[in-house]
Design an enzyme around this catalytic site. Structure first.
Site, mmCIF file in Angstrom:
data_model
loop_
_atom_site.group_PDB
_atom_site.id
_atom_site.type_symbol
_atom_site.label_atom_id
_atom_site.label_comp_id
_atom_site.label_asym_id
_atom_site.label_seq_id
_atom_site.Cartn_x
_atom_site.Cartn_y
_atom_site.Cartn_z
ATOM 1 N N ASP A 270 0.874 -1.172 0.000
ATOM 2 C CA ASP A 270 0.000 0.000 0.000
ATOM 3 C C ASP A 270 0.910 1.219 0.000
ATOM 4 O O ASP A 270 1.543 1.534 1.003
ATOM 5 C CB ASP A 270 -0.900 -0.024 1.247
ATOM 6 C CG ASP A 270 -1.725 1.254 1.403
ATOM 7 O OD1 ASP A 270 -1.693 2.100 0.489
ATOM 8 O OD2 ASP A 270 -2.394 1.389 2.440
ATOM 9 N N LYS B 37 2.454 11.513 -3.253
ATOM 10 C CA LYS B 37 1.437 10.816 -4.046
ATOM 11 C C LYS B 37 0.509 11.810 -4.746
ATOM 12 O O LYS B 37 -0.022 11.521 -5.807
ATOM 13 C CB LYS B 37 0.641 9.896 -3.122
ATOM 14 C CG LYS B 37 -0.301 8.928 -3.815
ATOM 15 C CD LYS B 37 -0.855 7.949 -2.797
ATOM 16 C CE LYS B 37 -1.843 6.968 -3.407
ATOM 17 N NZ LYS B 37 -2.341 6.032 -2.377
ATOM 18 N N GLU C 281 -7.446 0.481 -4.286
ATOM 19 C CA GLU C 281 -7.410 0.389 -2.820
ATOM 20 C C GLU C 281 -8.723 -0.099 -2.203
ATOM 21 O O GLU C 281 -8.702 -1.016 -1.371
ATOM 22 C CB GLU C 281 -6.962 1.737 -2.240
ATOM 23 C CG GLU C 281 -5.472 1.962 -2.485
ATOM 24 C CD GLU C 281 -5.038 3.417 -2.404
ATOM 25 O OE1 GLU C 281 -5.857 4.252 -1.984
ATOM 26 O OE2 GLU C 281 -3.889 3.703 -2.754
ATOM 27 N N ASP D 83 -13.464 4.844 1.344
ATOM 28 C CA ASP D 83 -12.031 4.902 1.646
ATOM 29 C C ASP D 83 -11.562 6.363 1.641
ATOM 30 O O ASP D 83 -11.347 6.949 0.583
ATOM 31 C CB ASP D 83 -11.276 4.067 0.590
ATOM 32 C CG ASP D 83 -9.765 4.098 0.789
ATOM 33 O OD1 ASP D 83 -9.288 4.801 1.703
ATOM 34 O OD2 ASP D 83 -9.046 3.422 0.032
#
Lengths: 183, 654
Positions: free
Chosen positions: B10, B81, B182, B204
């Site tokens: 992850d 990210k 994810e 999420d």
């Protein structure tokens, strides 16, 4: 034309288990490429067959009928002829849409016009639902009938699909204007 | 010998984790510090000023880089990210809120470069450092090399963001077997131990991204039916909000402007994050920060109590941004909230009570007597799911043998048609792999190129969509306009990444395609950024030079050893001969050492010492030819070296 969607889904899952790239993670690059191409085909097929409209269009095309293309890239203006029975109504609606757009440009509000358009939307959505019902019953005729009946049903469905496409674009245009009005 | 383990990673905005399947259970692999989470922070170490300037930079990742964030903020970066697969014009808002230091000379349309100290790194390279740290953690844990991984990405990542992630994996020396979304990974982690059926939703909310996915579970098949999200929405936004409020208050109440002080901002950011975390469990949090003495009276402190109600009011606009995507996903899936059997919460930000209230409302949970699933640690569940997917790909566990993930593409794929309109060729939420075939032709007689602009997004106009790439179809046989029929096949693979192939159908020629990714690195660029080769570049280069120097030494030594057999040798004085012998012995002795410079010096010395002899040998060869010998026999007498003007000429050192 009418199929049992549950068994379609079961078949889709069964083939996915066999073809999916996840099952070929340790295979040769050639086998992986094969899995990729075939899973893409399977997914495209399932997507087409699952949706009643897409399924009907696809099957009629297999029968050699020309079904209008939805793409913006491919002659979007081609089948813009309103169905004959709706000619007047559509003419009136387009006038109202134009007026509404003008109002919006000027920053004016016309509640009466907005109500008219909302009513028109409901009416055309009703027509759309009616077309879907007709398509379904013609599909049943096609499924049960001999080749002469099939031929007739196919032509009827092609016409219905054109009508449906027209109505849908109309509803979309009205929605666009009404959404702008709500904002 | 067991097969090599495939790990699940992850790669998060705030934290990154690596996990693997231990028997029938996925587990997270801790780092040396014992912590499961590796903070996604990368810092460039301070290089010893006396060290050679060419020395490669060393980099610290994770908890140990945290200190650099405060002490040397200009050498550290976090939340990278957010920059993956993005261009300069995409990130203007981010730049206002994040202390990203970019290179000054980035052109629009170029891959971003982040400045750390005096070095520049692409977002993929920064991510690669994080991935390499995770790889090392796993290797240390297994005591064996790890080269294969499944990496998770936000479901709503576009093609460029996915490619950038895959590139990062490659740079870190990882073969990325699959990019998994994810929320889907989280569903896998939850679905493992129960034979669930029905529709589930995964909400999420992570550090920097938000995803909502709706799945249908059926006999081990996890079929995603719709996904939506926002790749720039997460806990970071809450932090920034709290930070902005604190900075304003400090300026107004204490007359201190910290906005130009990166180290003070970092310290303040740390404090507001801690307050945010406390507010998830406590009704009030306190901020108490010593202000830098410059500008204000010494020892001045910023003290503030934040009651939860105030906090919740403040962050409400951020949280509300998750509602739209949730409703859209349900509409796309053709379902209403009451059809959702179970809801899974993922991501650290779902610990916030206000988030849970909102989720409960959107999905009508408590009114239906339901509770969201939070049994698995929301920080770890995605990595655990990635490990499950890794196990599915490895085919090594009976637990995962029957599981299969069918994911979708989050965004529609289209091509730019006349008038700048987008013609959609693959609809969003299509199960991947998905393909579409389109036909193109030429507009001008003899035209041999056709340009295709590929876009991703839901808007009508190309200018409102995300430009993915421009494809140039080349090598079309010259024909009358409109005659060529070029079939272009677009295929979105199981990673959600686009592949394109083309064929001219009248000639049957495979058309060449030149892909210009709008914000991507070319394969060549990725190659040059591979960390392992970067790591070893210096030593590799030295090793190669050493080998070359030894070969040069061998060549000259072989020639000198033959010298006494030459007639020209007799023309040399005893001193000269002794000198040559001494230098020869020196080179022979030093040749096997690792001292590159010494080998080169000794080689040069021997060359100089034998220069007179070489000239005499040339003269002998020439006069030999005069006496009726051919050059050929002369060369036989002298050995192989005679063809060169100077037989002992050293190879040129570059």
């Amino acid at each position: 034309m009418n199929i049992e969607t549950a068994s379609l889904e079961r078949e889709f899952h069964r083939l996915s288990r066999r073809l999916h790239p996840d099952r070929f993670a340790r295979a040769t690059p050639e086998e992986q490429q094969w899995s990729l191409a075939n899973t893409a085909l399977l997914n495209d097929a399932y997507r087409t067959l699952r949706d009643p409209i897409q399924r009907t269009e696809y099957l009629l095309r297999l029968e050699g009928l020309k079904i209008g293309e939805e793409h913006a890239g491919k002659g979007k203006s081609a089948d813009r002829q309103p169905p004959a029975d709706l000619l007047e109504e559509v003419f009136e609606l387009n006038m109202q849409l134009e007026e509404m757009r003008m109002n919006q440009k000027m920053g004016e509000r016309d509640p009466a016009l907005q109500a008219d358009l909302t009513a028109a939307r409901a009416r055309f959505e009703g027509l759309l639902a009616a077309v879907d019902g007709d398509l379904s019953s013609k599909g049943a005729e096609w499924d049960a009938g001999d080749s002469a009946i099939r031929d007739q049903a196919a032509k009827a469905m092609a016409t219905l699909l054109d009508r449906r496409r027209y109505l849908r674009n109309l509803v979309r245009d009205v929605n666009e204007v009404l959404t702008t009005a709500a904002a | 010998m067991p097969e090599e383990r495939i790990v699940g990673i992850d790669l998060g905005t705030t934290n990154s984790l690596v996990a693997y399947m231990e028997g029938s259970q996925p587990v997270v692999i801790p780092g040396v510090d014992g912590s499961n989470l590796v903070p996604s922070i990368v810092a460039l170490d301070i290089v010893d000023p006396n060290a050679e300037s060419s020395a490669r930079p060393t980099v610290t990742v994770g908890n140990s880089a945290r200190r650099a964030l405060i002490e040397n903020p200009e050498r550290a970066v976090y939340s990278v990210k957010r920059l993956m697969g993005r261009g300069l014009e995409d990130i203007q808002d981010e730049l206002k809120l994040f202390p990203f230091q970019l290179a000054d000379d980035i052109q629009p349309g170029e891959v971003l470069r982040i400045r750390l100290g005096d070095k520049h790194f692409t977002p993929s390279e920064i991510s690669a450092y994080i991935l390499r740290q995770l790889k090392r953690n796993a290797e240390r844990y297994f005591g064996a090399p790890v080269t294969k991984a499944v990496i998770t990405v936000p479901a709503y990542f576009n093609d460029a963001q996915r490619q950038a992630t895959r590139d990062a994996g490659r740079m870190a020396g990882l073969d990325v077997l699959r990019l998994v979304n994810e929320p889907t990974a989280a569903a896998l982690a939850y679905g493992l131990d129960r034979a669930k059926e029905g529709i589930i939703a995964v909400y999420d909310l992570g550090g920097g991204t938000f995803d909502i996915s709706i799945l249908k579970l059926n006999d081990g098949i996890f079929e995603v039916i719709a996904t939506n999200g926002d790749t720039h929405l997460g806990g970071d936004d809450i932090d920034n909000l709290l930070l902005a409020v604190a900075l304003d208050e400090i300026r107004n109440e204490h007359n201190v402007d910290l906005r130009q002080q990166p180290d003070a901002i970092q310290a303040l950011r740390k404090a507001v994050i801690e307050a945010k975390i406390r507010l998830s469990t406590e009704p009030v949090a306190k901020l108490d920060i010593e202000l830098p003495s410059n500008g204000g009276p010494d020892g001045d402190r910023y003290q503030r109590e934040i009651p939860r109600e105030v906090y919740e009011q403040l962050i409400q606009p951020v949280l509300a941004r998750t509602a739209g995507p949730c409703r859209q996903a349900m509409a796309d899936a053709g379902i209403t909230p009451d059809q959702i059997e179970e809801l899974v919460l993922v991501g650290g930000s779902t610990r916030i009570p206000a988030v849970r209230t909102l989720v409960d409302e959107i999905f009508q949970l408590s009114v239906r007597g339901k509770k969201p699933h939070t049994e698995l640690n929301p920080d770890e569940v995605v990595a655990l799911g990635a490990a499950v997917q890794a196990s599915i790909l490895a085919g090594s566990s009976t637990t995962t043998d029957e599981l299969l993930l069918l994911d979708v593409t989050p965004l529609s794929l289209g091509i730019e048609a006349l008038g700048g309109v987008v013609a959609r060729i693959i609809q969003r939420n299509s199960t991947i792999p998905a393909s579409a075939t389109e036909h193109f032709t030429t507009g001008v007689d003899g035209q041999t190129n056709v340009a295709i602009h590929v876009l991703q997004g839901e808007r009508e106009l190309a200018s409102d969509c995300r430009s993915l790439a421009r494809f140039d179809l080349k090598g079309i046989p010259p024909m009358t306009a409109g005659l060529p029929r070029i079939e272009v096949k677009f295929l979105i693979d199981a990673n959600g990444i686009l592949q394109v192939t083309a064929r001219e159908q009248r000639s049957g020629l495979e058309a060449q395609i030149e892909v210009k990714p709008t914000y991507g690195l070319t394969d060549e660029q990725v190659e040059t950024m591979i960390l392992d080769s970067f790591d070893h570049a210096e030593t590799d280069f030295e090793a190669r030079q050493l080998i070359e120097a030894r070969l040069d030494a061998d060549t000259i030594l072989a020639a000198v050893e033959k010298a006494p057999a030459s007639p020209a040798w007799k023309l040399l004085g005893e001193d000269e001969k002794a000198n040559i012998e001494a230098v020869r012995l020196q080179l022979t002795a030093i040749k096997t050492s690792d001292n590159l410079q010494a080998i080169r010096a000794a080689t040069t010395d021997l060359d100089h010492a034998t220069r007179n002899f070489a000239e005499k040998m040339m003269e002998a060869a020439v006069s030999g030819a005069m006496r009726g010998k051919t050059m050929q026999t002369a060369s036989d007498d002298l050995g192989e070296a005679v063809n060169a003007p100077h037989p002992f000429a050293p190879a040129e050192f570059k």
